[in-house]
Design a protein around this motif. Structure first.
Motif, mmCIF file in Angstrom:
data_model
loop_
_atom_site.group_PDB
_atom_site.id
_atom_site.type_symbol
_atom_site.label_atom_id
_atom_site.label_comp_id
_atom_site.label_asym_id
_atom_site.label_seq_id
_atom_site.Cartn_x
_atom_site.Cartn_y
_atom_site.Cartn_z
ATOM 1 N N VAL A 68 0.878 -1.206 0.120
ATOM 2 C CA VAL A 68 -0.076 -0.227 -0.142
ATOM 3 C C VAL A 68 0.926 1.243 -0.006
ATOM 4 O O VAL A 68 0.495 2.198 -0.438
ATOM 5 C CB VAL A 68 -0.896 -0.060 1.291
ATOM 6 C CG1 VAL A 68 -1.696 1.456 1.457
ATOM 7 C CG2 VAL A 68 -2.125 -1.161 1.152
ATOM 8 N N LEU A 69 1.927 1.027 0.759
ATOM 9 C CA LEU A 69 2.928 2.429 0.697
ATOM 10 C C LEU A 69 3.359 2.601 -0.398
ATOM 11 O O LEU A 69 3.627 3.711 -1.011
ATOM 12 C CB LEU A 69 4.002 2.047 1.872
ATOM 13 C CG LEU A 69 5.174 3.033 2.200
ATOM 14 C CD1 LEU A 69 4.413 4.313 2.143
ATOM 15 C CD2 LEU A 69 6.045 2.486 3.139
ATOM 16 N N GLN A 72 1.782 4.354 -3.141
ATOM 17 C CA GLN A 72 1.484 5.743 -2.988
ATOM 18 C C GLN A 72 2.907 6.765 -3.411
ATOM 19 O O GLN A 72 2.644 7.907 -3.352
ATOM 20 C CB GLN A 72 1.133 6.047 -1.650
ATOM 21 C CG GLN A 72 -0.265 5.528 -1.134
ATOM 22 C CD GLN A 72 -0.576 6.077 0.191
ATOM 23 O OE1 GLN A 72 0.283 7.123 0.868
ATOM 24 N NE2 GLN A 72 -1.572 5.462 0.821
ATOM 25 N N ARG A 74 5.297 8.771 -5.492
ATOM 26 C CA ARG A 74 5.664 9.140 -6.596
ATOM 27 C C ARG A 74 6.788 9.306 -7.256
ATOM 28 O O ARG A 74 7.241 9.235 -8.338
ATOM 29 C CB ARG A 74 4.799 10.434 -6.857
ATOM 30 C CG ARG A 74 3.442 10.424 -6.821
ATOM 31 C CD ARG A 74 2.880 11.930 -6.437
ATOM 32 N NE ARG A 74 3.188 12.348 -5.271
ATOM 33 C CZ ARG A 74 2.802 13.293 -4.459
ATOM 34 N NH1 ARG A 74 1.996 14.077 -4.909
ATOM 35 N NH2 ARG A 74 3.139 13.524 -3.318
ATOM 36 N N THR A 239 1.295 5.187 7.398
ATOM 37 C CA THR A 239 1.166 4.996 5.942
ATOM 38 C C THR A 239 1.906 6.571 5.087
ATOM 39 O O THR A 239 2.443 6.829 4.631
ATOM 40 C CB THR A 239 0.402 4.205 5.331
ATOM 41 O OG1 THR A 239 0.011 3.141 5.806
ATOM 42 C CG2 THR A 239 0.560 4.339 3.862
ATOM 43 N N GLU A 240 0.780 7.519 5.684
ATOM 44 C CA GLU A 240 0.942 8.703 5.224
ATOM 45 C C GLU A 240 2.084 9.473 5.408
ATOM 46 O O GLU A 240 2.829 10.109 4.620
ATOM 47 C CB GLU A 240 -0.344 9.728 5.296
ATOM 48 C CG GLU A 240 -0.727 9.869 6.697
ATOM 49 C CD GLU A 240 -2.053 10.710 7.154
ATOM 50 O OE1 GLU A 240 -2.237 11.690 6.185
ATOM 51 O OE2 GLU A 240 -2.797 10.413 7.955
ATOM 52 N N ALA A 243 5.141 7.717 3.598
ATOM 53 C CA ALA A 243 5.214 8.245 2.209
ATOM 54 C C ALA A 243 5.896 9.807 2.025
ATOM 55 O O ALA A 243 6.365 9.835 1.079
ATOM 56 C CB ALA A 243 3.664 8.040 1.528
#
Ligand code: BTN
Length: 321
Positions: A68-69, A72, A74, A239-240, A243
């Motif tokens: 999931v990480l 995300q 870029r 996670t946020e 990222a």
């Protein structure tokens, strides 16, 4: 983890509303009873999963999943791949072992639990499961060993950028602690594998207090620690944070490789909580007081003292009123 259990968990983690057992059973091609068994097993592992009768299940714990990480991110250079471990001695030690085994630059290793999380100056680092972000990144910079200390400051600038997106008052404290209103929210431990003239790998280890553990902080850090969620005034997920940290670190690292240390040093100095102020530093042997004047090329702090300028390579800094 059992792949079906992982799929149940991924669905719960991605859902913002209660998720019914029926729906998961249909999507995964298993029975409702099997879904329930996986939910129970996840609870046994310590995850907090609430049941809302007639609606479904809600994951209350902050679950960090490597896939999931990674999806995300870029940037292209760091975080491919990300790997998540349930338990490890220290993500820095394990990342170093992986680097010695040939792992490429950019690998990010995360762990739920560290039995021997390590801090600067031989200290330990407390990793609270589900509340602390503990991760290490393998870098293979085209640098000579004498330039590697600069990477600690590059990391401080990157992590500062990342955390500032959540809470505006985050400052760096020399050399690379991150503080929010005077309390520590994150720390960085940079370690190198080299031989004369050649750097094989640098491991940048980052620990972020994302939430205050429910049981509180251990006694020895209770007075000096804080967490990003309290600083931001909202519940933040690991996670946020991960990222954002990986992306900002990549940006700072690429800037450093292209433009050298000068712009990083300037940004570090602007984000430092004691630039130009009166400070006291303990260098492991004595306390030295003076004005934080600037940062040397190797990250040493230059202190203007009554006896002239002192260069301090490592230590603990406190700001004097
Ligand atoms: C410090 O503030 O003293 C540095 C703390 C660094 C902690 C992180 S957590 C992930 C990585 N693994 C470790 O063992 N230490 C770093």
């Amino acid at each position: 983890m059992n792949p079906l259990r992982e799929a149940v968990l991924a669905r719960l983690a991605a859902s913002h509303a209660p998720l019914s057992g029926d729906r998961m059973a249909g999507e995964l091609g298993i029975s409702r009873a099997a879904v329930w068994k996986h939910i129970e097993a996840l609870r046994q592992q310590g995850l907090d999963i609430a049941s809302h009768p007639g609606q479904g299940y809600v994951l209350q714990s902050d679950v960090l999943q490597a896939g999931v990480l990674e999806a995300q991110l870029r940037g292209k250079r760091l975080g491919h791949p990300c790997r998540m471990l349930e338990q490890v001695d220290s993500t820095n030690l394990e990342a170093m072992r992986l680097a010695e085994g040939g792992a490429a630059e950019g690998l990010v290793l995360l762990a739920e639990r560290q039995q021997h999380g390590r801090g600067r100056l031989g200290r330990s680092w407390h990793t609270a499961p589900q509340d602390t972000l503990a991760m290490s990144i393998i870098l293979r910079p085209p640098l000579t060993p004498d330039k590697v200390p600069q990477l600690s400051l590059v990391a401080a600038v990157g992590v500062h950028d990342a955390l500032s997106a959540f809470a505006p008052d985050v400052r760096i404290k020399w050399p690379n602690d991150l503080l929010h209103r005077g309390a520590k929210v994150a720390g960085i431990l940079t370690e190198m594998w080299s031989e004369p003239g050649v750097v094989h790998a640098v491991i940048t280890g980052i620990g972020v207090n994302v939430r205050r553990p429910e049981a509180g902080w251990p006694k020895d850090i209770a007075a000096i620690a804080t967490d990003l969620s309290s600083a931001a005034g909202r519940k933040i997920s690991r996670t946020e944070v991960a990222a954002r940290v990986i992306e900002c670190l990549e940006q700072a690292y690429l800037d450093f490789l292209s433009h050298g240390f000068a712009p990083i040093r300037q940004r570090w100095w602007q984000a430092h909580l004691a630039s130009g102020q009166n400070v006291r530093v303990h260098d492991g042997r004595e306390y030295i007081e003076g004005i934080a004047q600037s940062l040397d090329d190797d990250g040493a702090l230059l202190l203007a003292t009554a006896e002239g300028v002192r260069r301090i390579i490592a230590g603990d800094l406190e700001v004097l009123a």
